[in-house]
Design an enzyme around this catalytic site. Structure first.
Site, PDB file in Angstrom:
ATOM      1  N   HIS A 167      59.948 -37.143  22.109  1.00 33.92           N
ATOM      2  CA  HIS A 167      60.884 -36.146  21.585  1.00 33.92           C
ATOM      3  C   HIS A 167      62.318 -36.478  21.965  1.00 33.92           C
ATOM      4  O   HIS A 167      62.588 -37.094  22.997  1.00 33.92           O
ATOM      5  CB  HIS A 167      60.501 -34.727  22.026  1.00 33.92           C
ATOM      6  CG  HIS A 167      60.762 -34.400  23.462  1.00 33.92           C
ATOM      7  ND1 HIS A 167      59.757 -34.273  24.395  1.00 33.92           N
ATOM      8  CD2 HIS A 167      61.915 -34.128  24.125  1.00 33.92           C
ATOM      9  CE1 HIS A 167      60.284 -33.953  25.572  1.00 33.92           C
ATOM     10  NE2 HIS A 167      61.596 -33.865  25.430  1.00 33.92           N
ATOM     11  N   ASP A 193      71.380 -29.395  23.715  1.00 34.22           N
ATOM     12  CA  ASP A 193      70.514 -28.222  23.717  1.00 34.22           C
ATOM     13  C   ASP A 193      70.817 -27.276  24.870  1.00 34.22           C
ATOM     14  O   ASP A 193      71.621 -27.579  25.749  1.00 34.22           O
ATOM     15  CB  ASP A 193      69.042 -28.652  23.781  1.00 34.22           C
ATOM     16  CG  ASP A 193      68.811 -29.839  24.710  1.00 34.22           C
ATOM     17  OD1 ASP A 193      69.534 -29.961  25.717  1.00 34.22           O
ATOM     18  OD2 ASP A 193      67.925 -30.646  24.442  1.00 34.22           O
ATOM     19  N   ASP A 239      56.452 -37.957  25.032  1.00 35.99           N
ATOM     20  CA  ASP A 239      55.857 -37.854  23.699  1.00 35.99           C
ATOM     21  C   ASP A 239      56.827 -38.284  22.602  1.00 35.99           C
ATOM     22  O   ASP A 239      56.570 -38.089  21.419  1.00 35.99           O
ATOM     23  CB  ASP A 239      55.373 -36.428  23.428  1.00 35.99           C
ATOM     24  CG  ASP A 239      56.481 -35.385  23.562  1.00 35.99           C
ATOM     25  OD1 ASP A 239      57.652 -35.766  23.783  1.00 35.99           O
ATOM     26  OD2 ASP A 239      56.179 -34.184  23.456  1.00 35.99           O
ATOM     27  N   GLU A 276      60.486 -31.920  19.179  1.00 37.68           N
ATOM     28  CA  GLU A 276      59.205 -32.410  19.662  1.00 37.68           C
ATOM     29  C   GLU A 276      58.353 -32.931  18.513  1.00 37.68           C
ATOM     30  O   GLU A 276      58.723 -32.805  17.341  1.00 37.68           O
ATOM     31  CB  GLU A 276      58.518 -31.294  20.434  1.00 37.68           C
ATOM     32  CG  GLU A 276      59.391 -30.800  21.590  1.00 37.68           C
ATOM     33  CD  GLU A 276      58.672 -29.910  22.566  1.00 37.68           C
ATOM     34  OE1 GLU A 276      57.987 -28.983  22.113  1.00 37.68           O
ATOM     35  OE2 GLU A 276      58.810 -30.153  23.771  1.00 37.68           O
TER      36      GLU A 276
END
Length: 263
Positions: free
Chosen positions: A143, A72, A141, A148
């Site tokens: 991701h 990313d 979380d 996400e």
């Protein structure tokens, strides 16, 4: 799924680096047939990169015929920005090893045509024959990259708007100023990652324990993207004792016993 449980971050980093080096050397990459590696940024892989740099400089593994695709990049940060992932990879890994510049691929967060950039990224991966080993970390979380909770489990490279929790977490890289953290990024999709021959996720620390519990013992769900690794034929999670602290004792014992048998 293969789960490697080590004592701490340093042991996880060494194991991950040794695994990457082993895979590259076993592949015997050439100019005509490169080994394709998917790479993450963030604090988690730094130890692995440090170990790989040492092995490269000692002549134990070469990156001359390795092609890389990063997961990313922030939208709006130029490559020379200290918090861009271009800069991170150069300073923490690429400038220390014998990789060819032409073999490095990182999404262009400064492009004016995001859709084309994402399509071109997917095309470039396919032209290389696909990713042999995709490495990643996870968020608290669950991701993966910037996929996400709620992300499609078949998603491809695309623009993602970052959740507030992610922005808060990444603020530590921007002098704890949330207003300076980019709100969008280009990211490979979960489907892109899952297309790789092998996927290795590194997770250390107690703050990753809930995500690891959902990823290993929970049901596959887009609300915990890490859980998709259960569906990969060659998925590996490398984690420390703190990261598995919420798993059932029998789960931990099972994976430790399996690994001890293969030694």
């Amino acid at each position: 799924m293969r789960v490697i449980i080590k004592k701490d971050y340093d042991e996880c980093s060494k194991w991950a680096a040794d695994f990457v080096a082993y895979k590259i050397k076993r592949f015997h990459p050439t100019a005509e047939k490169s080994f394709v590696l998917g790479l993450p940024t963030g604090s988690t892989p730094l130890g692995m990169y440090h170990n790989l740099i040492k092995q490269n400089q000692a002549g134990k593994v070469s990156f001359e015929n390795v092609v890389t695709f990063n997961m990313d990049e922030y939208i709006g940060l130029p490559p020379e920005h200290p918090q861009s992932y271009h800069y991170f990879m150069k300073e923490n890994f690429f400038k220390h090893i014998n990789i060819q510049q032409k073999n490095i691929h990182i999404p262009n967060g400064m492009t004016r045509d995001f859709e084309k950039e994402c399509q071109d990224y997917e095309t470039a991966i396919k032209k290389c024959g696909g990713v042999n080993l995709f490495i990643g970390g996870i968020g608290t979380d669950g991701h993966i990259a910037f996929n996400e909770p709620g992300s499609s489990l078949t998603s491809r490279t695309r623009i993602k708007t970052l959740r507030l929790d992610t922005i808060k977490s990444n603020a530590r890289f921007f002098d704890n100023d949330m207003t300076r953290v980019p709100k969008t990024a280009l990211t490979v999709g979960i489907g892109t990652i899952m297309d790789a021959e092998e996927v290795m996720i590194i997770a250390t620390g107690k703050n990753k324990a809930e995500a690891i519990k959902h990823g290993i013992e929970g049901s596959v769900s887009h609300m915990w993207p890490i859980s998709i690794l259960q569906m990969h034929q060659h998925g590996i999670i490398v984690c420390d004792e703190e990261a598995v602290s919420l798993l059932q004792p029998e789960t931990v014992n099972y994976f430790k016993e399996i690994e001890n048998r293969t030694l």
